[in-house]
Design a protein around this motif. Sequence first.
Motif, short mmCIF file in Angstrom:
data_model
loop_
_atom_site.label_atom_id
_atom_site.label_comp_id
_atom_site.label_asym_id
_atom_site.label_seq_id
_atom_site.Cartn_x
_atom_site.Cartn_y
_atom_site.Cartn_z
N ALA A 154 0.82 -1.20 0.00
CA ALA A 154 0.00 0.00 0.00
C ALA A 154 0.86 1.26 0.00
O ALA A 154 0.56 2.23 -0.73
CB ALA A 154 -0.94 0.00 1.21
N VAL A 211 2.38 1.67 -3.51
CA VAL A 211 1.33 2.09 -4.44
C VAL A 211 1.01 3.57 -4.23
O VAL A 211 0.88 4.34 -5.20
CB VAL A 211 0.06 1.23 -4.25
CG1 VAL A 211 -1.14 1.88 -4.94
CG2 VAL A 211 0.28 -0.17 -4.82
N TRP A 269 -4.41 1.76 -10.11
CA TRP A 269 -5.80 1.63 -9.67
C TRP A 269 -6.43 0.37 -10.29
O TRP A 269 -7.07 -0.42 -9.59
CB TRP A 269 -6.60 2.87 -10.08
CG TRP A 269 -8.07 2.72 -9.84
CD1 TRP A 269 -9.02 2.34 -10.73
CD2 TRP A 269 -8.74 2.91 -8.58
NE1 TRP A 269 -10.25 2.29 -10.13
CE2 TRP A 269 -10.11 2.63 -8.82
CE3 TRP A 269 -8.34 3.28 -7.31
CZ2 TRP A 269 -11.07 2.73 -7.80
CZ3 TRP A 269 -9.28 3.38 -6.30
CH2 TRP A 269 -10.63 3.11 -6.55
N CYS A 311 -5.09 -2.70 -8.54
CA CYS A 311 -5.63 -2.90 -7.19
C CYS A 311 -7.08 -3.37 -7.22
O CYS A 311 -7.48 -4.24 -6.44
CB CYS A 311 -5.50 -1.61 -6.38
SG CYS A 311 -3.80 -1.20 -5.92
N CYS A 329 -4.54 -7.12 -0.14
CA CYS A 329 -3.64 -6.08 -0.63
C CYS A 329 -4.34 -5.14 -1.60
O CYS A 329 -4.09 -3.93 -1.61
CB CYS A 329 -2.43 -6.72 -1.32
SG CYS A 329 -1.30 -7.54 -0.17
N GLY A 330 -5.22 -5.68 -2.44
CA GLY A 330 -5.94 -4.84 -3.38
C GLY A 330 -6.79 -3.80 -2.68
O GLY A 330 -6.80 -2.62 -3.09
N GLY A 369 -4.55 -1.16 -1.29
CA GLY A 369 -4.05 -0.32 -2.37
C GLY A 369 -5.09 0.67 -2.86
O GLY A 369 -4.77 1.83 -3.17
N ILE A 370 -6.33 0.24 -2.95
CA ILE A 370 -7.42 1.13 -3.35
C ILE A 370 -7.51 2.32 -2.39
O ILE A 370 -7.62 3.48 -2.81
CB ILE A 370 -8.75 0.35 -3.39
CG1 ILE A 370 -8.80 -0.53 -4.64
CG2 ILE A 370 -9.95 1.29 -3.35
CD1 ILE A 370 -9.94 -1.53 -4.65
#
Length: 279
Positions: free
Chosen positions: A56, A59, A74, A77, A100-101, A104-105
């Motif tokens: 994160a 990113v 984006w 993620c 993780c996605g 990251g968002i």
Amino acid sequence: MDTGTMTRRNAYIQDIARQLSKFLETGRAEDLIACLVAESNLPGPRPNHDLARAFADTVREYAAADEEDRQVLWNLCVELACVSPEDAPTDDPHEFLSFCGVCGIAAIGSVASAFTEIALAQLQEASLDPRWRVREAVALGVRELLAARPEETVAELEGWVESGSWLPMRAAAAGIAGSDLMAEPDLAEVALRLHRKILVRVYTATERQSEAFLALRKALGYTLSRVVAALPGIGFEYLRQLATLDDRDVRWIIRENLERDGLRRQYPETVQHIRAQLS
């Protein structure tokens, strides 16, 4: 933070930065995905939080530096966050991709105002995920967005609570209670207001056996104590009011919070008085 943890976290950041740079150059995420899956710590009691944080943080850094990279990251993620429970059930190492996605968002939403609203919408969708680790990632993401974009995030959380859906309410309570409420009196007041609204819905609920309701109840068993610790005057008065209600779930929530160290050790007499009221 001990030296070993710092060294490990720095190593993760370097590795993720290398993998993300390769992904941005080639458009291929296979090596990054393999790295995340291999180091996920799943199956196990907890996912690899240090690695997820490194993902994160990296990113966020890349998204803040380059607008074109931001959109590519984006999309990545969102793709990771959408790995389904069928393809990656609980305890499967691939579940970590969704974790993780989601993180990251939130990271992108925290540094790019154009992505804040859609990031919050994605988090609300992820809050409905049947996997508890993915819901944990949502709470972490809410915390990050509250720190970076408080007004937009608070407005969104109000909507989650008004929706009447148990799991978004759970995400709102867990996310805001995980913030540094002691240092942010205004945010603590928002947290108390949201908890009041949520507990009204709990008290008036007729359906209480679903996994979603029980997940919310479990979360409220610790989040309310953090709010009360930040606002002990009005917070304990609210607990006293709740203790007058003849409702098994509300009373369970109060008892659980009274057992938390943040209240029990700092306010032993007040805690004992409310326990007696419950008895």
